[in-house]
Enzyme design. Structure first.
Site, short mmCIF file in Angstrom:
data_model
loop_
_atom_site.label_atom_id
_atom_site.label_comp_id
_atom_site.label_asym_id
_atom_site.label_seq_id
_atom_site.Cartn_x
_atom_site.Cartn_y
_atom_site.Cartn_z
N ASP A 467 11.51 -1.08 12.76
CA ASP A 467 12.57 -1.19 11.76
C ASP A 467 13.26 -2.33 12.26
O ASP A 467 13.50 -2.69 13.41
CB ASP A 467 13.28 0.16 11.35
CG ASP A 467 13.88 -0.16 10.02
OD1 ASP A 467 13.34 0.53 9.19
OD2 ASP A 467 15.03 -0.88 9.99
N VAL A 491 9.59 -7.87 10.34
CA VAL A 491 8.38 -8.21 9.66
C VAL A 491 8.20 -9.63 9.02
O VAL A 491 7.03 -10.25 9.03
CB VAL A 491 7.70 -7.37 8.77
CG1 VAL A 491 7.50 -5.65 9.35
CG2 VAL A 491 8.43 -7.14 7.26
N ASN A 517 4.91 -0.36 5.39
CA ASN A 517 6.22 0.14 4.23
C ASN A 517 7.28 -0.60 4.09
O ASN A 517 7.71 -0.39 2.85
CB ASN A 517 6.37 1.72 4.84
CG ASN A 517 7.55 2.19 3.96
OD1 ASN A 517 7.54 2.36 2.90
ND2 ASN A 517 8.45 2.16 4.76
N TYR A 583 9.43 -9.16 -7.44
CA TYR A 583 9.25 -8.08 -6.45
C TYR A 583 7.51 -7.81 -6.94
O TYR A 583 6.85 -7.67 -6.10
CB TYR A 583 9.79 -6.87 -6.86
CG TYR A 583 9.48 -5.71 -6.20
CD1 TYR A 583 9.62 -5.62 -4.75
CD2 TYR A 583 9.17 -4.52 -6.85
CE1 TYR A 583 9.32 -4.42 -4.12
CE2 TYR A 583 9.05 -3.40 -5.97
CZ TYR A 583 8.97 -3.38 -4.59
OH TYR A 583 8.58 -2.17 -3.82
N LYS A 587 3.84 -7.89 -4.49
CA LYS A 587 3.09 -6.64 -4.46
C LYS A 587 1.50 -6.68 -4.97
O LYS A 587 0.99 -6.00 -4.67
CB LYS A 587 3.99 -5.59 -5.15
CG LYS A 587 5.20 -5.28 -4.26
CD LYS A 587 4.94 -4.58 -3.21
CE LYS A 587 6.10 -3.91 -2.57
NZ LYS A 587 5.86 -3.10 -1.22
#
Ligand code: ZN
Length: 685
Positions: A467, A491, A517, A583, A587
């Site tokens: 994280d 990330v 995730n 978003y 995705k």
């Protein structure tokens, strides 16, 4: 060796014990047991044992003389009163009249004579403590003592080193036979301080806890002095050559030390690694006749169940020649497995057959110029193997400096490795489906990441929590357990991702499952949105996953045992929401990315799957946001959350279970699991 006895601590433990009816002798027995257990140069992981002859009042109100002896496998460093069960001493002593007592009968007799029928099994060395007359008895596998006695002329060296204060008992397997031999030797020689158990360890005794303890420290100090006086100057040729980094070596070692499951296609028996850049091991590997030393055996019969009898030794991993190293490592690991199976067959036949073969994979791997690895089905077991391997290297180095290392015979090692009483120390463990596997979760401090890490850990995997918020990830890791590891990882930064996966490879040996995730949501009407926002979202919601998958693939290909990439895709990929393009568009690209990984790496046994989740309370869907959306639609918050076909609220745990299912479904790849309570517009077609 220093004595850690402190009057102040001894008095404190007596005072503390008095509150719960523990007398001074028992309190001090606990105190010095802990002192011995805390020094890794004396005992390691459940090895060694202590006892006290005293009396207790049994369940019938009668005062009986008992032997309080350490429970089998209990850790001396953390011993509590229950770790020293009481056995009726008279009954044990009467067994001396018998020529032999089988292991199972012995355990049954010991159990039948426990004053508390629910107490733990007493140590496998209980009879040795019972037969010796002294009130306090301490037994350790002190490294310095082993260096003196693991020699062809161990008895002679013992006489020189300890000046007759310890009598020498030749090697016998622990149990009834050794106990009888030890008391015979004691009665004949009447040593002042204790016994040496040949090729095994040391026993000291005393009338007080302190006397037995101080004698142990004193004898180990004599052994240390003997080694210092008699050591030949060993000048090891220093080989300064450039090696590949441990982050590149670990996955190769881990992959080489894996076995295809015969019964389940696509499944592997994997181990977890624990790396040590141990000076003693690095030095020892430079020894001219290391080939003889490495095959010579264990330093004490306590160790084969943890380390097997020999380590796997790999070639030097020269920089720039990683492929050559990988090839040689796989060949060497294969040879090890063949050798172990032959060893098992040979000795199983000798001992009458009927033993169940343990897995033939190595538990210790030496890599010249790099260090050593402990291997185990869990990180904890791997660390125990590594601790023992480091101690082995230290003890053997000294043994060679004052003579020539000699262990017990291969037959003796087999007998302890396959001794039912030793096997029991490993515990009857029902293995969980993901035992031996390493799972990394990104965005692990968030609701879905945290629930997923918990679900994987509960199914037996070692988990790594990645994280950008390290403190929050640490908190989750601590709640999961001592071996869960939190690693900082952004990330959106390639260097950060590479570094994080390097940390995973070094800490556990590699990775098998990655749950990609981490994500965040941006909004905006697609024809008018600022390009910078769209790029920002792509950085996290598309490239973030690509970087993580790429780093994982590199390790998985080096392991050659397949793997599993799982992506949190979101329903936006198939059912876009208005003004949610920044978003949803990345995705949708992520869904395509998942399919591309499934296609390109299926032949390598690497699977790729995705979960489409919707409307989960999390960092993306905050309580305030839920309130706002519910109000906008004119429904209650609850009705908003259960606005699906099943009218059930979907939780982070539901998403975690979907990831878990995908990890376990060995024949499923390129699949999407929808976790949204039912939304026909978002159904995959
Ligand atoms: Zn022992």
């Amino acid at each position: 060796m220093q004595s850690w006895w402190l009057d102040r601590d001894a008095e404190a433990i007596i005072a503390h014990g008095a509150k719960s009816g523990i007398d001074a002798d028992f309190a001090l027995r606990i105190y010095t047991t802990r002192l011995l257990g805390r020094d890794r140069k004396l005992v390691l992981h459940g090895g060694g044992n202590t006892s006290l002859k005293t009396h207790v009042v049994d369940a019938f109100g009668e005062k009986v003389v008992v032997l309080r002896v350490k429970a089998s496998g209990a850790d001396m460093a953390a011993i509590e009163p229950e770790g020293l069960p009481a056995v009726r001493l008279e009954a044990l002593r009467r067994l001396r009249a018998r020529d032999d007592v089988g292991d199972e009968e012995l355990v049954a007799i010991e159990r039948a004579n426990l004053t508390d029928p629910l107490a733990a099994n007493p140590s496998v060395e209980t009879m040795l403590h019972a037969f010796l007359p002294h009130k306090f008895i301490d037994h350790t596998h002190a490294t310095a003592v082993l260096s003196v006695i693991d020699q062809a002329d161990g008895e002679k060296k013992c006489a020189e080193a300890f000046g007759g204060r310890l009598a020498y008992v030749p090697y016998l397997m622990p149990g009834f036979g050794l106990a009888k031999k030890a008391i015979e030797v004691f009665e004949r020689a009447k040593p002042s301080d204790g016994l040496i158990l040949g090729k095994h360890g040391i026993v000291t005794f005393g009338e007080t806890a302190r006397e037995a303890y101080e004698r142990m420290i004193g004898m180990v100090t004599l052994a240390e002095g003997f080694i210092a006086r008699n050591s030949r100057a060993v000048v090891a040729a220093k080989r300064v050559r450039d090696t590949e980094p441990v982050t590149a070596i670990s996955p190769i070692v881990r992959g080489a030390c894996s076995l295809k499951e015969e019964k389940i296609e696509g499944a592997w028996r994997r181990l977890v690694l624990d790396f040590r850049a141990s000076d003693a091991a690095l030095h020892l590997m430079n020894a001219e006749d290391f080939e003889r030393i490495r095959d010579a055996g264990v330093i004490t019969p306590d160790h084969p169940i943890r380390t097997k009898n020999w380590p796997l030794v790999l070639p030097f991993p020269e920089r720039g020649k990683l492929d050559d190293f990988a090839k040689a490592a796989r060949q060497a690991a294969n040879d090890f497995v063949v050798r172990y199976r032959t060893y098992f067959t040979r000795h199983n036949k000798r001992s009458g057959g009927g033993k169940l073969e343990l897995d033939p994979l190595p538990r210790v791997v030496f890599v010249p110029g790099v260090g050593l690895f402990g291997l185990g089905r869990t990180k904890r077991d791997a660390a125990i193997a590594a601790d023992i391997a480091e101690t082995w290297a230290e003890a053997v180095t000294d043994t060679e400096a004052i003579g020539k290392f000699e262990s017990i015979s291969e037959a003796d090692m087999f007998d302890v490795e396959y001794w039912p009483l030793e096997q029991k120390k490993l515990g009857v463990r029902k293995e969980l489906p993901l035992a031996g596997q390493i799972a990394a979760v990104t965005g692990a401090a968030g609701a879905i990441g945290c629930a997923t890490a918990r679900a994987f850990a509960a199914t037996g995997a070692e988990v790594v929590l990645l994280d950008v918020n390290l403190a929050a990830a640490r908190e989750v890791a601590q709640a999961i357990g001592p071996t869960a590891l939190a690693v900082a990882c952004d990330v959106t930064d390639a260097a950060s991702v590479d570094e994080a996966f390097g940390t995973i490879a070094e800490a556990f040996g590699g990775v098998d499952i990655v749950v990609s995730n981490a994500g965040a949501a941006w909004q905006g009407r697609i024809g008018e949105v600022d390009e910078a926002i769209l790029r920002k979202s792509f950085e996290l919601n598309f490239y973030g996953h690509q970087r993580v998958a790429q780093a994982a693939i590199k390790i998985m290909l080096a392991q050659r045992t397949g793997g599993c990439l799982l992506f949190n895709v979101s329903k936006q990929a198939v059912n876009p929401g208005p003004d949610f393009g920044p978003y949803g568009v990345p995705k949708a690209a992520l869904l395509a990315l998942m399919r591309q990984y499934a296609l390109d790496y299926g032949a390598d046994g690497i699977r790729a799957n995705a979960v489409n989740a919707d409307r989960i309370r999390s960092g993306l869907l905050t309580e305030d946001f839920v309130k706002e959306r519910a109000k906008a639609r004119g429904v209650s918050e609850k009705d908003y959350m259960i606005g699906n076909l099943l009218r059930r609220e979907v939780t982070a745990e539901d998403v975690a279970q979907a990831f878990l299912h995908q990890a376990l479904a060995l024949k499923t790849t390129a699949a999407v699991t929808t976790v949204d309570g039912g939304n026909i517009a978002a159904a995959m077609r």
